[in-house]
Design an enzyme around this catalytic site. Sequence first.
Site, mmCIF file in Angstrom:
data_model
loop_
_atom_site.group_PDB
_atom_site.id
_atom_site.type_symbol
_atom_site.label_atom_id
_atom_site.label_comp_id
_atom_site.label_asym_id
_atom_site.label_seq_id
_atom_site.Cartn_x
_atom_site.Cartn_y
_atom_site.Cartn_z
ATOM 1 C CG HIS A 18 51.668 102.171 -13.334
ATOM 2 N ND1 HIS A 18 51.394 101.498 -14.500
ATOM 3 C CD2 HIS A 18 51.131 101.415 -12.348
ATOM 4 C CE1 HIS A 18 50.700 100.399 -14.229
ATOM 5 N NE2 HIS A 18 50.533 100.316 -12.928
HETATM 6 C C1 UD1 Z 1 47.714 101.444 -8.043
HETATM 7 C C2 UD1 Z 1 47.905 99.977 -7.684
HETATM 8 C C3 UD1 Z 1 48.663 99.279 -8.797
HETATM 9 C C4 UD1 Z 1 47.967 99.472 -10.142
HETATM 10 C C5 UD1 Z 1 47.744 100.958 -10.391
HETATM 11 C C6 UD1 Z 1 46.899 101.112 -11.625
HETATM 12 C C7 UD1 Z 1 48.180 99.536 -5.286
HETATM 13 C C8 UD1 Z 1 49.129 99.133 -4.230
HETATM 14 N N1 UD1 Z 1 48.716 99.829 -6.476
HETATM 15 O O1 UD1 Z 1 49.004 102.030 -8.130
HETATM 16 O O2 UD1 Z 1 48.698 97.886 -8.527
HETATM 17 O O3 UD1 Z 1 48.768 98.933 -11.152
HETATM 18 O O4 UD1 Z 1 47.036 101.536 -9.281
HETATM 19 O O5 UD1 Z 1 46.982 102.375 -12.186
HETATM 20 O O6 UD1 Z 1 47.002 99.571 -5.052
HETATM 21 N N2 UD1 Z 1 47.562 109.791 -7.979
HETATM 22 C C9 UD1 Z 1 47.003 110.905 -8.551
HETATM 23 N N3 UD1 Z 1 45.713 110.834 -8.974
HETATM 24 C C10 UD1 Z 1 44.945 109.730 -8.857
HETATM 25 C C11 UD1 Z 1 45.520 108.600 -8.261
HETATM 26 C C12 UD1 Z 1 46.833 108.639 -7.831
HETATM 27 O O7 UD1 Z 1 47.651 111.940 -8.681
HETATM 28 O O8 UD1 Z 1 43.773 109.750 -9.274
HETATM 29 C C13 UD1 Z 1 48.986 109.828 -7.556
HETATM 30 C C14 UD1 Z 1 49.195 110.201 -6.097
HETATM 31 O O9 UD1 Z 1 50.350 110.967 -6.006
HETATM 32 C C15 UD1 Z 1 49.438 108.850 -5.450
HETATM 33 C C16 UD1 Z 1 50.147 108.069 -6.543
HETATM 34 O O10 UD1 Z 1 49.554 108.540 -7.751
HETATM 35 O O11 UD1 Z 1 50.214 108.936 -4.283
HETATM 36 C C17 UD1 Z 1 49.960 106.571 -6.429
HETATM 37 O O12 UD1 Z 1 48.583 106.212 -6.360
HETATM 38 P P1 UD1 Z 1 48.127 104.847 -5.670
HETATM 39 O O13 UD1 Z 1 46.684 104.619 -5.863
HETATM 40 O O14 UD1 Z 1 48.647 104.773 -4.259
HETATM 41 O O15 UD1 Z 1 48.944 103.758 -6.427
HETATM 42 P P2 UD1 Z 1 49.213 103.581 -7.985
HETATM 43 O O16 UD1 Z 1 50.648 103.813 -8.238
HETATM 44 O O17 UD1 Z 1 48.201 104.352 -8.760
HETATM 45 N N1 UDP Z 2 44.734 102.569 -19.526
HETATM 46 C C1 UDP Z 2 43.996 103.679 -19.933
HETATM 47 N N2 UDP Z 2 44.646 104.877 -20.106
HETATM 48 C C2 UDP Z 2 45.995 105.011 -19.925
HETATM 49 C C3 UDP Z 2 46.726 103.864 -19.506
HETATM 50 C C4 UDP Z 2 46.066 102.663 -19.301
HETATM 51 O O1 UDP Z 2 42.789 103.588 -20.138
HETATM 52 O O2 UDP Z 2 46.513 106.115 -20.119
HETATM 53 C C5 UDP Z 2 44.003 101.283 -19.304
HETATM 54 C C6 UDP Z 2 44.586 100.066 -19.980
HETATM 55 O O3 UDP Z 2 44.086 99.927 -21.304
HETATM 56 C C7 UDP Z 2 44.100 98.940 -19.077
HETATM 57 C C8 UDP Z 2 44.128 99.577 -17.711
HETATM 58 O O4 UDP Z 2 44.095 100.983 -17.923
HETATM 59 O O5 UDP Z 2 42.763 98.582 -19.404
HETATM 60 C C9 UDP Z 2 45.403 99.162 -17.011
HETATM 61 O O6 UDP Z 2 45.629 99.979 -15.944
HETATM 62 P P1 UDP Z 2 47.075 100.230 -15.328
HETATM 63 O O7 UDP Z 2 48.136 100.009 -16.335
HETATM 64 O O8 UDP Z 2 47.005 101.553 -14.653
HETATM 65 O O9 UDP Z 2 47.120 99.129 -14.173
HETATM 66 P P2 UDP Z 2 47.662 97.629 -14.080
HETATM 67 O O10 UDP Z 2 46.980 96.840 -15.129
HETATM 68 O O11 UDP Z 2 49.145 97.699 -14.234
HETATM 69 O O12 UDP Z 2 47.303 97.225 -12.699
#
Ligand code: UD1
Ligand code: UDP
Length: 363
Positions: free
Chosen positions: A209
């Site tokens: 991601h």
């Molecule tokens: C965010 C964090 C990242 C973290 C990740 C964990 C920032 C800058 N990034 O990234 O560090 O590793 O969360 O998962 O804060 N979306 C959905 N449903 C949701 C949430 C998001 O469809 O519930 C989609 C939307 O299209 C959105 C995109 O995901 O634009 C990105 O979501 P966003 O929260 O901006 O950043 P992440 O890539 O999730």
């Molecule tokens: N995780 C989860 N379901 C998924 C993928 C990840 O519960 O399908 C959990 C994972 O075990 C960890 C947390 O989400 O506890 C990590 O989140 P993510 O990888 O989205 O974010 P990051 O750690 O890269 O910021």
Amino acid sequence: MITHVLGARPNFVKAAPVIAALSASRQAAGGPRRGQRVIHTGQHYDERMSDVFFRELGLPEPDANLGVGSGSHAAQTAAIMIALEKEFIERSPELVMVYGDVNSTIAAALVAAKLHIPVAHVEAGLRSFDMTMPEEVNRRLVDQLSNLLFVTSPEAVGHLAAEGVGVDRVHFVGNPMIDTLLSHLDAFDTEAVRAAHGLPERYIVATLHRPANVDDPQIAAGLVKRLHEIADLADVVMPVHPRGRKVLTEAGLDDHPRVKLLEPLGYVDFVATVRGAAVVVTDSGGVQEETTILGVPCLTVRPNTERPITITHGTNRLVTAEGLVPAVERALAADAGEREVPPLWDGKAGPRIARVVEDWLDG
Ligand code: UD1
Ligand code: UDP
């Protein structure tokens, strides 16, 4: 009153043991010492990115959900800040607690600091030294704004010292994400998830991601090609983060009979799936740490990691897209090798944090 600000999936996993420990320490003191308030910014909002974690991890229902949703970095961070400023002015928390490195974390720290409300940062001092990552920008700034810095890994203490953060503010307490993992070990039923998803004995889990991997269609297509090649070696199961869904699917990710795409999994099912995997391919921060404790080989498709202890002590290796196939071949052929539990990743970080917070506030 302590206010916790949470917004994204990894925040929920890190905050659960801290909130629980603060409630427990209050009870042990024989009555309410101070209340807690949980604010969900709404950065993550899908059932499978948010609600499932509150249910499974015993997090209290948020006292408020700011409902900011998705947007550009500026739009999302600003929306969180505007809503939080109102919340903090109305409620005057004694301390704002923030977690990790997401946009909700920096937004909350910035608003609190400008209102002269102390900030505690859980997971301070991690550094990838890669300022193209939004998380690195967030981490560095949050650490400068924080009064209490809770560190998961010893090298983080040195990073903070090098940036001029006073040692008296820094507390090496261990890793609350691992508290959550260890307290749910009995719940992870690998056989049940294998049966539910029709997975064979030997399979690979993949999660991607990071913007650097999934935002650019050409880079994503290159990774899809490699994922197909590793699927020729063993079945690949991939719970797809919403960020990469469109680009990876358009690049033909599921055009391989041994690639199984899933919606994001709840915490218990996800970690159960990882626990049974022969290899994990990821760019997640948290998954590098969880595989270290579970003893599952982890290949991190990134040029750097802010969690080097998962390499020195754990099962993690950094790989390029080009290096992925040989690395998977090697990992499938060998066992995970020697590993050591990183110091203080013992399931007690939450209580350590609670003790420091209570003492600091009691002053
Ligand atoms: C965010 C964090 C990242 C973290 C990740 C964990 C920032 C800058 N990034 O990234 O560090 O590793 O969360 O998962 O804060 N979306 C959905 N449903 C949701 C949430 C998001 O469809 O519930 C989609 C939307 O299209 C959105 C995109 O995901 O634009 C990105 O979501 P966003 O929260 O901006 O950043 P992440 O890539 O999730
Ligand atoms: N995780 C989860 N379901 C998924 C993928 C990840 O519960 O399908 C959990 C994972 O075990 C960890 C947390 O989400 O506890 C990590 O989140 P993510 O990888 O989205 O974010 P990051 O750690 O890269 O910021």
